[in-house]
Write a protein that holds these residues in place. Structure first.
Motif, PDB file in Angstrom:
ATOM      1  N   ARG A  68      52.358 -32.638   3.951  1.00 33.08           N
ATOM      2  CA  ARG A  68      50.908 -32.804   3.843  1.00 33.08           C
ATOM      3  C   ARG A  68      50.210 -31.541   3.333  1.00 33.08           C
ATOM      4  NH1 ARG A  68      49.530 -37.712   5.976  1.00 33.08           N
ATOM      5  NH2 ARG A  68      50.942 -38.569   7.519  1.00 33.08           N
ATOM      6  N   GLY A  69      51.000 -30.520   2.977  1.00 35.67           N
ATOM      7  CA  GLY A  69      50.428 -29.296   2.418  1.00 35.67           C
ATOM      8  C   GLY A  69      50.059 -28.237   3.437  1.00 35.67           C
ATOM      9  N   ASN A  70      50.426 -28.440   4.704  1.00 34.14           N
ATOM     10  CA  ASN A  70      50.164 -27.439   5.740  1.00 34.14           C
ATOM     11  C   ASN A  70      51.209 -26.330   5.654  1.00 34.14           C
ATOM     12  OD1 ASN A  70      48.040 -29.007   7.064  1.00 34.14           O
ATOM     13  ND2 ASN A  70      49.696 -30.357   7.683  1.00 34.14           N
ATOM     14  N   ALA A  71      50.777 -25.076   5.843  1.00 32.00           N
ATOM     15  CA  ALA A  71      51.708 -23.950   5.843  1.00 32.00           C
ATOM     16  C   ALA A  71      52.598 -24.035   7.080  1.00 32.00           C
ATOM     17  CB  ALA A  71      50.944 -22.634   5.839  1.00 32.00           C
ATOM     18  N   VAL A  72      53.905 -23.894   6.863  1.00 36.08           N
ATOM     19  CA  VAL A  72      54.877 -24.044   7.936  1.00 36.08           C
ATOM     20  C   VAL A  72      55.819 -22.854   7.952  1.00 36.08           C
ATOM     21  CG1 VAL A  72      57.103 -25.248   8.006  1.00 36.08           C
ATOM     22  CG2 VAL A  72      55.089 -26.493   8.466  1.00 36.08           C
ATOM     23  N   ARG A  84      64.455 -24.479  16.224  1.00 36.97           N
ATOM     24  CA  ARG A  84      64.269 -23.758  17.484  1.00 36.97           C
ATOM     25  C   ARG A  84      62.799 -23.448  17.740  1.00 36.97           C
ATOM     26  NH1 ARG A  84      68.524 -21.291  19.964  1.00 36.97           N
ATOM     27  NH2 ARG A  84      67.139 -19.607  20.576  1.00 36.97           N
ATOM     28  N   ALA A  85      62.041 -23.251  16.686  1.00 32.70           N
ATOM     29  CA  ALA A  85      60.616 -22.947  16.823  1.00 32.70           C
ATOM     30  C   ALA A  85      59.922 -23.335  15.521  1.00 32.70           C
ATOM     31  CB  ALA A  85      60.411 -21.465  17.097  1.00 32.70           C
ATOM     32  N   ARG A  86      58.648 -23.707  15.631  1.00 35.22           N
ATOM     33  CA  ARG A  86      57.892 -24.071  14.428  1.00 35.22           C
ATOM     34  C   ARG A  86      56.440 -23.689  14.628  1.00 35.22           C
ATOM     35  NH1 ARG A  86      58.208 -30.131  13.005  1.00 35.22           N
ATOM     36  NH2 ARG A  86      57.441 -30.226  15.120  1.00 35.22           N
ATOM     37  N   GLU A  87      55.870 -23.092  13.595  1.00 35.70           N
ATOM     38  CA  GLU A  87      54.445 -22.784  13.574  1.00 35.70           C
ATOM     39  C   GLU A  87      53.850 -23.477  12.357  1.00 35.70           C
ATOM     40  OE1 GLU A  87      53.554 -18.612  13.686  1.00 35.70           O
ATOM     41  OE2 GLU A  87      55.076 -18.238  15.197  1.00 35.70           O
ATOM     42  N   VAL A  88      52.701 -24.096  12.561  1.00 32.07           N
ATOM     43  CA  VAL A  88      52.026 -24.796  11.473  1.00 32.07           C
ATOM     44  C   VAL A  88      50.604 -24.271  11.406  1.00 32.07           C
ATOM     45  CG1 VAL A  88      51.318 -27.031  10.558  1.00 32.07           C
ATOM     46  CG2 VAL A  88      53.404 -26.856  11.927  1.00 32.07           C
ATOM     47  N   GLU A  89      50.174 -23.925  10.203  1.00 34.94           N
ATOM     48  CA  GLU A  89      48.793 -23.492  10.003  1.00 34.94           C
ATOM     49  C   GLU A  89      48.061 -24.609   9.276  1.00 34.94           C
ATOM     50  OE1 GLU A  89      46.448 -20.108   7.519  1.00 34.94           O
ATOM     51  OE2 GLU A  89      48.264 -19.490   8.575  1.00 34.94           O
ATOM     52  N   PHE A  90      47.138 -25.258  10.005  1.00 33.50           N
ATOM     53  CA  PHE A  90      46.396 -26.376   9.444  1.00 33.50           C
ATOM     54  C   PHE A  90      45.128 -25.872   8.764  1.00 33.50           C
ATOM     55  CE2 PHE A  90      48.990 -29.556  11.246  1.00 33.50           C
ATOM     56  CZ  PHE A  90      49.345 -29.157  12.519  1.00 33.50           C
ATOM     57  N   GLY A  91      44.817 -26.460   7.625  1.00 35.22           N
ATOM     58  CA  GLY A  91      43.555 -26.171   6.950  1.00 35.22           C
ATOM     59  C   GLY A  91      42.416 -26.903   7.648  1.00 35.22           C
ATOM     60  N   PRO A  92      41.183 -26.651   7.240  1.00 35.01           N
ATOM     61  CA  PRO A  92      40.025 -27.255   7.923  1.00 35.01           C
ATOM     62  C   PRO A  92      39.990 -28.779   7.828  1.00 35.01           C
ATOM     63  CG  PRO A  92      39.327 -25.961   6.009  1.00 35.01           C
ATOM     64  CD  PRO A  92      40.796 -25.757   6.170  1.00 35.01           C
ATOM     65  N   THR A  93      40.582 -29.361   6.810  1.00 30.88           N
ATOM     66  CA  THR A  93      40.568 -30.824   6.662  1.00 30.88           C
ATOM     67  C   THR A  93      41.971 -31.404   6.774  1.00 30.88           C
ATOM     68  OG1 THR A  93      40.767 -30.636   4.264  1.00 30.88           O
ATOM     69  CG2 THR A  93      38.524 -30.760   5.177  1.00 30.88           C
ATOM     70  N   ALA A  94      42.859 -30.699   7.457  1.00 31.43           N
ATOM     71  CA  ALA A  94      44.268 -31.095   7.527  1.00 31.43           C
ATOM     72  C   ALA A  94      44.471 -32.380   8.313  1.00 31.43           C
ATOM     73  CB  ALA A  94      45.084 -29.978   8.156  1.00 31.43           C
ATOM     74  N   ASP A  95      45.476 -33.132   7.897  1.00 28.56           N
ATOM     75  CA  ASP A  95      45.924 -34.315   8.628  1.00 28.56           C
ATOM     76  C   ASP A  95      47.032 -33.861   9.577  1.00 28.56           C
ATOM     77  OD1 ASP A  95      46.952 -36.678   9.565  1.00 28.56           O
ATOM     78  OD2 ASP A  95      47.321 -37.549   7.594  1.00 28.56           O
ATOM     79  N   THR A  96      46.796 -33.965  10.870  1.00 32.11           N
ATOM     80  CA  THR A  96      47.750 -33.488  11.874  1.00 32.11           C
ATOM     81  C   THR A  96      48.615 -34.612  12.428  1.00 32.11           C
ATOM     82  OG1 THR A  96      46.133 -33.760  13.640  1.00 32.11           O
ATOM     83  CG2 THR A  96      46.216 -31.615  12.567  1.00 32.11           C
ATOM     84  N   SER A  97      48.590 -35.781  11.820  1.00 27.01           N
ATOM     85  CA  SER A  97      49.267 -36.938  12.397  1.00 27.01           C
ATOM     86  C   SER A  97      50.781 -36.758  12.497  1.00 27.01           C
ATOM     87  CB  SER A  97      48.937 -38.204  11.609  1.00 27.01           C
ATOM     88  OG  SER A  97      49.358 -38.072  10.278  1.00 27.01           O
ATOM     89  N   ASP A  98      51.386 -35.889  11.695  1.00 30.39           N
ATOM     90  CA  ASP A  98      52.832 -35.644  11.811  1.00 30.39           C
ATOM     91  C   ASP A  98      53.183 -34.862  13.070  1.00 30.39           C
ATOM     92  OD1 ASP A  98      53.346 -36.962   9.466  1.00 30.39           O
ATOM     93  OD2 ASP A  98      53.663 -35.149   8.272  1.00 30.39           O
ATOM     94  N   TYR A  99      52.202 -34.220  13.682  1.00 32.85           N
ATOM     95  CA  TYR A  99      52.463 -33.307  14.785  1.00 32.85           C
ATOM     96  C   TYR A  99      51.872 -33.751  16.117  1.00 32.85           C
ATOM     97  CZ  TYR A  99      53.889 -30.396  10.941  1.00 32.85           C
ATOM     98  OH  TYR A  99      54.527 -29.920   9.831  1.00 32.85           O
ATOM     99  N   LEU A 100      50.992 -34.729  16.097  1.00 27.89           N
ATOM    100  CA  LEU A 100      50.369 -35.206  17.327  1.00 27.89           C
ATOM    101  C   LEU A 100      50.739 -36.661  17.557  1.00 27.89           C
ATOM    102  CD1 LEU A 100      46.816 -33.683  16.859  1.00 27.89           C
ATOM    103  CD2 LEU A 100      48.636 -32.832  18.308  1.00 27.89           C
ATOM    104  N   PRO A 101      50.921 -37.062  18.823  1.00 25.73           N
ATOM    105  CA  PRO A 101      51.241 -38.469  19.087  1.00 25.73           C
ATOM    106  C   PRO A 101      50.072 -39.365  18.673  1.00 25.73           C
ATOM    107  CG  PRO A 101      50.969 -37.232  21.140  1.00 25.73           C
ATOM    108  CD  PRO A 101      50.842 -36.264  20.026  1.00 25.73           C
ATOM    109  N   GLN A 102      50.410 -40.547  18.215  1.00 26.94           N
ATOM    110  CA  GLN A 102      49.378 -41.501  17.797  1.00 26.94           C
ATOM    111  C   GLN A 102      48.633 -42.042  19.008  1.00 26.94           C
ATOM    112  OE1 GLN A 102      48.594 -42.126  14.624  1.00 26.94           O
ATOM    113  NE2 GLN A 102      50.174 -40.685  14.001  1.00 26.94           N
ATOM    114  N   ALA A 103      47.327 -42.152  18.892  1.00 27.09           N
ATOM    115  CA  ALA A 103      46.504 -42.737  19.957  1.00 27.09           C
ATOM    116  C   ALA A 103      46.784 -44.243  20.012  1.00 27.09           C
ATOM    117  CB  ALA A 103      45.038 -42.474  19.692  1.00 27.09           C
ATOM    118  N   GLN A 104      46.794 -44.775  21.219  1.00 19.55           N
ATOM    119  CA  GLN A 104      47.089 -46.201  21.368  1.00 19.55           C
ATOM    120  C   GLN A 104      45.875 -46.972  21.732  1.00 19.55           C
ATOM    121  OE1 GLN A 104      50.624 -47.527  22.620  1.00 19.55           O
ATOM    122  NE2 GLN A 104      51.743 -45.786  21.894  1.00 19.55           N
TER     123      GLN A 104
END
Length: 104
Positions: A68-72, A84-104
């Protein structure tokens, strides 16, 4: 007495945080390491664009962009290629759906 107790608690906190930091190091024997190109292929299958793979603290460190173009920046065990570890830098309009559970 209270000063000694406070100092002991602070020292205990420092020692426990040191153990957490020490656990980030990979300890795989070099003879068991897989080639970097295998790791590159693995993360590119997830849609990552790899900018660099280097060795840091005995781990492979991958820097690039996710699908999605986020720095990883991620650390992998060089023998198993498990993350073992991951850091993601999201931009101001980033889609975080790959990293957060979906709301039900």
């Amino acid at each position: 007495m209270i000063h000694r107790l406070t100092s002991s608690i602070a020292l205990l906190g420092l020692l426990s945080s040191w153990n957490v930091l020490a656990d980030e190091h990979c300890k795989d024997p070099v003879a068991d390491w897989q080639p970097r190109e295998i790791l590159r292929q693995q993360v590119e299958q997830y849609g990552w664009q790899v900018h660099r793979i280097k060795v840091d603290d005995g781990c492979y460190e991958v820097r690039g962009l996710d699908r999605r173009g986020n720095a990883v920046e991620a650390k992998f065990s060089p023998a198993s290629l498990r993350i073992r570890a991951r850091e993601v830098e999201f931009g101001p309009t980033a889609d975080t759906s790959d990293y957060l559970p979906q709301a039900q």
